[in-house]
Write a protein that holds these residues in place. Structure first.
Motif, short mmCIF file in Angstrom:
data_model
loop_
_atom_site.label_atom_id
_atom_site.label_comp_id
_atom_site.label_asym_id
_atom_site.label_seq_id
_atom_site.Cartn_x
_atom_site.Cartn_y
_atom_site.Cartn_z
N GLU A 113 52.97 32.86 50.50
CA GLU A 113 54.16 32.00 50.44
C GLU A 113 53.96 30.87 49.44
N ASP A 114 52.76 30.28 49.44
CA ASP A 114 52.46 29.19 48.51
C ASP A 114 52.52 29.69 47.06
N ALA A 115 51.98 30.89 46.82
CA ALA A 115 51.99 31.44 45.46
C ALA A 115 53.41 31.70 44.98
N VAL A 116 54.25 32.19 45.87
CA VAL A 116 55.64 32.44 45.49
C VAL A 116 56.38 31.13 45.25
N GLN A 117 56.08 30.12 46.04
CA GLN A 117 56.72 28.82 45.82
C GLN A 117 56.28 28.22 44.49
N ASP A 118 55.01 28.37 44.14
CA ASP A 118 54.53 27.92 42.83
C ASP A 118 55.25 28.67 41.71
N THR A 119 55.50 29.95 41.93
CA THR A 119 56.24 30.74 40.95
C THR A 119 57.66 30.21 40.78
N PHE A 120 58.28 29.83 41.90
CA PHE A 120 59.63 29.27 41.82
C PHE A 120 59.63 27.97 41.03
N LEU A 121 58.64 27.11 41.24
CA LEU A 121 58.57 25.84 40.51
C LEU A 121 58.44 26.09 39.01
N ARG A 122 57.68 27.12 38.64
CA ARG A 122 57.54 27.45 37.22
C ARG A 122 58.83 28.05 36.65
N TRP A 123 59.51 28.82 37.48
CA TRP A 123 60.82 29.36 37.10
C TRP A 123 61.81 28.21 36.87
N HIS A 124 61.76 27.21 37.73
CA HIS A 124 62.63 26.05 37.62
C HIS A 124 62.36 25.28 36.33
N ALA A 125 61.09 25.18 35.95
CA ALA A 125 60.70 24.39 34.78
C ALA A 125 60.82 25.16 33.46
N ALA A 126 60.97 26.47 33.54
CA ALA A 126 60.95 27.30 32.32
C ALA A 126 62.26 27.20 31.54
N ASP A 127 62.18 27.57 30.27
CA ASP A 127 63.39 27.73 29.44
C ASP A 127 63.91 29.14 29.74
N ARG A 128 64.77 29.21 30.73
CA ARG A 128 65.17 30.53 31.26
C ARG A 128 66.03 31.33 30.28
N GLU A 129 66.65 30.65 29.32
CA GLU A 129 67.45 31.37 28.33
C GLU A 129 66.56 32.25 27.44
N ARG A 130 65.28 31.94 27.37
CA ARG A 130 64.36 32.71 26.53
C ARG A 130 63.67 33.83 27.31
N ILE A 131 63.96 33.93 28.59
CA ILE A 131 63.34 34.97 29.43
C ILE A 131 64.25 36.20 29.42
N GLU A 132 63.80 37.25 28.76
CA GLU A 132 64.63 38.45 28.60
C GLU A 132 64.70 39.26 29.88
N THR A 133 63.57 39.41 30.56
CA THR A 133 63.52 40.23 31.78
C THR A 133 62.94 39.39 32.91
N PRO A 134 63.79 38.75 33.72
CA PRO A 134 63.31 37.85 34.77
C PRO A 134 62.32 38.49 35.74
N GLU A 135 62.58 39.73 36.13
CA GLU A 135 61.69 40.38 37.09
C GLU A 135 60.26 40.48 36.54
N ALA A 136 60.15 40.91 35.28
CA ALA A 136 58.82 41.03 34.67
C ALA A 136 58.17 39.66 34.51
N TRP A 137 58.97 38.67 34.12
CA TRP A 137 58.43 37.32 33.93
C TRP A 137 57.91 36.77 35.25
N LEU A 138 58.69 36.90 36.30
CA LEU A 138 58.28 36.39 37.61
C LEU A 138 57.03 37.09 38.12
N THR A 139 56.96 38.40 37.92
CA THR A 139 55.79 39.15 38.37
C THR A 139 54.54 38.71 37.62
N LYS A 140 54.68 38.48 36.33
CA LYS A 140 53.53 38.05 35.52
C LYS A 140 53.05 36.67 35.95
#
Length: 314
Positions: free
Chosen positions: A33-60
């Motif tokens: 759960e902590d790892a997924v929450q950290d992933t969410f925080l990075r998703w929040h901080a990212a330039d999401r317009e430059r992320i072509e495939t969100p699923e792959a980005w989140l998994t990485k």
């Protein structure tokens, strides 16, 4: 700045899959759960317009977070008191993830999660993504920044480390209760022979108390040794009753895909005994009594009540 609703929804639609990956990688629902929450925080901080495939980005991103945790976990395991076992999860918990294939179900069993502790962090990631989630070698290679051929070699090594000759017996709630009833009757009989007949000759019992609860710190090997150990474990005495705050009810449950004895008192789970059953008998007992690793299963088990115990002991 808050995320736009559609971007929050996009992440939440991936949360269950990410949690299931992280749990298989870390063996801890809380850490997952902590790892997924950290992933969410990075998703929040990212330039999401430059992320072509969100699923792959989140998994990485999640995988890299878990890799860092696996590396530090190896150091923590060296100082862990007694045996380390994964955090148990009840059937129906989304942390278990997909269970459509035998490989997916096996990847979250206590036996496999424990075996995966032998793997290097990269081997564990490759095995989990490939075996449990169907990622292709090219996809895994891109997540880990490896070549595809290197990824294939890592996968082969991981498979060799995890090879087992015995087929597991799959259970549902009804089958689990039947297994638990038979096992508990043998354990409470006061005789070792009924238990020996239920175990394979080379069965192993491992207990995790985490220095919080008294538990045997070395594995018990062999049917006779385990039968004697369990006979003492289930023998009532004043100290056990005092620790539990009274008598303990034993329930049947499906935990991490296997039949399990769930010991409870006062609305809390005190212990979980997972039975790794094969057509030849029970080959392993994984006994989790570390209270830190029983919080999630207590919450889910309580929420699903009321429950009807198989027996009361102590």
């Amino acid at each position: 700045m808050p995320l736009p609703t559609y971007e929050t929804d996009l992440f939440e639609s991936s949360r269950g899959r990410l949690e299931a990956i992280a749990y298989r990688l870390l063996g801890s629902a809380g850490d997952a759960e902590d790892a997924v929450q950290d992933t969410f925080l990075r998703w929040h901080a990212a330039d999401r317009e430059r992320i072509e495939t969100p699923e792959a980005w989140l998994t990485k991103v999640l995988t890299n977070i878990c890799l860092n945790q696996l590396t530090s976990a190896r150091v923590r395991r060296e100082t862990y008191v007694g045996q380390w076992l994964p955090e148990p999860v009840l059937a129906g918990d989304r942390m278990l993830g997909p269970a459509d294939t035998a490989e997916q179900r096996e990847s979250v069993s206590f036996a496999m999660l424990t075996l995966m502790e032998r793997l290097s962090p990269n081997e564990r990631v490759v095995y989990v993504l490939r075996e449990a989630f169907g990622y292709g070698h090219r996809e895994v290679a891109e997540i880990l920044d490896l070549t595809e051929s290197n990824c294939q070699q890592i996968y082969r090594r991981a498979k060799q480390h995890l090879t087992t000759d015995r087929a597991r017996t799959e259970v549902d709630a009804a089958a689990a209760r039947k297994v638990v009833e038979g096992f508990l009757a043998a354990a409470l009989s006061g005789d070792t022979e009924p238990l020996i007949r239920l175990l394979t000759d080379d069965a192993v019992s491992v207990a995790d108390g985490g220095a919080k609860v008294q538990a045997r710190r070395t594995p018990v090997v062999g049917a006779l040794g385990i039968a004697r150990y369990l006979r003492g474990l289930f023998r009532p005495n004043a100290a056990k009753r005092a620790h539990a705050g009274g008598s303990v009810a034993v329930h049947a449950a499906v935990v991490n895909g296997t039949a399990a004895l769930l010991l409870a008192a006062g609305g809390r789970v005190l212990g979980v005994i997972c039975l790794a059953e094969t057509p030849d008998g029970v080959e392993a007992l994984h006994i989790q009594v570390n209270p830190d690793k029983l919080e999630r299963i207590t919450r889910q088990w309580t929420a699903e009540g009321p429950h009807h115990p198989v027996a009361e002991i102590w």
